[in-house]
Design an enzyme around this catalytic site. Structure first.
Site, PDB file in Angstrom:
ATOM      1  N   ASP A   1       0.833  -1.197   0.000  1.00 58.48           N
ATOM      2  CA  ASP A   1       0.000   0.000   0.000  1.00 58.48           C
ATOM      3  C   ASP A   1       0.875   1.257   0.000  1.00 58.48           C
ATOM      4  OD1 ASP A   1      -2.423   1.430   0.058  1.00 58.48           O
ATOM      5  OD2 ASP A   1      -3.289   0.056   1.529  1.00 58.48           O
TER       6      ASP A   1
ATOM      7  N   ASP B   1     -10.954   2.203  -3.208  1.00 62.26           N
ATOM      8  CA  ASP B   1     -11.250   0.873  -2.687  1.00 62.26           C
ATOM      9  C   ASP B   1     -12.697   0.517  -3.002  1.00 62.26           C
ATOM     10  OD1 ASP B   1      -8.772   1.020  -1.548  1.00 62.26           O
ATOM     11  OD2 ASP B   1      -9.447   0.767   0.507  1.00 62.26           O
TER      12      ASP B   1
END
Length: 447
Positions: free
Chosen positions: A189, A260
């Site tokens: 990430d 997301d």
């Protein structure tokens, strides 16, 4: 990506507010009509270099470890931080028992929150002993014993998105640890990465991800590398966003480009809106994908509460058309038979996993609907007719619009990959599509 945390605006994660894209917005975003978008699909030209490179940016391209889109399971969308050894291995066993592993869903990835809040005295990451009392190497051994691959999560920043230790300053140390644990897949990430003095945000991210890429190569272990960098540039303008996607395709095997997908706590309407949004931004990125380098619009929500069978079939069909990674994120230990059938549909999986490795493109579009076409290795075309609207409608296209060659007999065979019904046509493809549904055909000329 995760929820925004309190960091500088230059490094904030993308906003998570889900919105409905208008037809005008889709057009502006680059989801094009047949005349503009389709001709390049046959060659699917790979992105070129990210520009002049020196120092860290001159590293070799990461090896192609995923000639077909990755498939598997990740805990994040369903469980978020509510994970432990029992949850991970229980879902892994369900992956095998359900038959999904045998159909290609072979990688189990443990997402954020698996570690303690501090490194040990030697600077190593420490698995949370309450969650994983036997450690992550044990989890990996158990997954390998089941015939599965082991994936894990980290972050290039100082902290992960959930404020656990990031890899910043420890890239090689963490890569070596993951190799020691026999990790097969790393999802990296991009939260909490401070912009380096004298460098732009993009240069900082590029240097960080290239450093991780090099560190993984130095371990000598083949570790599939999932890059999250583009997701942190979706709102920085298309030029920069696309530039980040280009260099992400050099440093890793797949990359998240935007928001997301919705999580389990969200209601069905928000999940459906999220699926449509992620489809829309990913559909315009076909020029950046090539075999072994995959655009990733995030997890499959089949099995989650609040979604209808038609909605989860639509997501599965659209992700397959886009040659997207098929990564389930639900509770597989109690998945419904209907959701299991959607995830396990071999014909739809075959479209996603087709060896030609081409992302399908939008060839026709109107208010509330899209038609996509994807060339397959044997000369067939996958054709999807997606009704994103709230009422049933008849959608029509033609074999020619979909890019099929003229049939010698003048006839084409249509195989519906959900109902498995086969029909023939003189070239017109027309079907009544329920609201929120996608009809997916495999089309071939009758010779």
């Amino acid at each position: 990506m995760r929820r925004p945390v309190h960091i500088s605006s230059a490094t904030r994660p993308p906003r998570r507010t889900l919105t409905r894209l208008s037809a005008a917005a889709l057009s502006a975003a680059g989801v094009l009509s047949a005349a503009a978008a389709f001709p390049a699909a046959a060659t699917n030209t790979a992105p070129g270099p990210a520009g002049p490179a020196s120092g860290a940016r001159a590293a070799a391209v990461y090896p192609n470890l995923t000639p077909r889109p990755p498939m598997g399971w990740n805990n994040w969308s369903y469980y978020m931080c509510d994970i432990d050894e029992k949850v991970i291995l229980g879902n892994a066993r369900a992956l095998v028992k359900s038959g999904l592993a045998a159909k290609g869903y072979d990688t189990v990835t443990v997402d954020d929150c698996w570690m303690l809040k501090q490194r040990d005295a030697r600077g190593n990451l420490v698995p949370d002993p309450a969650r994983f009392p036997r450690g992550m190497a044990y989890v990996g051994r158990e997954l390998h014993r089941m015939g599965l691959k082991f994936g894990i999560y980290e972050d290039v920043g100082k902290l992960t998105c959930e404020k656990y230790p990031g890899s910043f300053g420890h890239y090689q140390q963490d890569a070596d640890l993951f190799a020691k644990w026999k990790v097969d897949y790393l999802k990296m990430d991009g939260c909490n990465l401070p912009t380096a003095r004298g460098k732009t945000k993009e240069q900082t991210y590029q240097d960080a991800y290239r450093a991780v890429s090099q560190a993984l190569r130095k371990t000598g272990r083949d570790i599939v590398f999932s890059v999250s960098a583009p997701a942190y540039f979706q709102y920085d303008g298309d030029r920069v966003w696309h530039q980040v996607i280009r260099w992400s395709s050099q440093v890793g095997n797949l990359w998240r480009e935007g928001r997301d997908i919705a999580v389990e706590k969200h209601n069905g309407a928000r999940k459906w809106s999220s699926i449509k949004y992620n489809y829309a931004y990913n559909a315009k990125l076909a020029p950046f994908q090539r075999p072994g380098r995959w655009n990733d619009p995030d997890f499959l929500l089949a099995g989650d509460s609040g979604l209808s069978t038609r909605q989860i079939q639509s997501q599965m069909a659209l992700w397959a058309m886009m040659a997207a990674p098929l990564i389930s994120s639900t509770d597989l230990t109690k998945i419904s038979p209907a959701a299991l059938r959607v995830l396990g549909n071999r014909d739809v999986i075959a479209v996603d996993q087709d060896p030609k490795g081409v992302q399908g493109r939008v060839v026709q579009q109107g208010p509330g609907y899209d038609v996509l076409s994807k060339p397959l290795r044997n000369g067939d075309r996958a054709v999807a007719l997606f009704n994103s609207g709230d009422t049933p409608r008849t959608l029509s296209t033609t074999a020619r619009t979909a890019g099929l060659p003229r049939a010698g007999t003048g006839r084409y065979e249509l195989r519906d990959l959900v109902t498995r019904r086969t029909s023939r046509t003189d070239g017109k493809i027309s079907v009544r599509v329920p609201a929120h549904a996608t009809v997916l055909y495999r089309v071939r000329p009758v010779r």
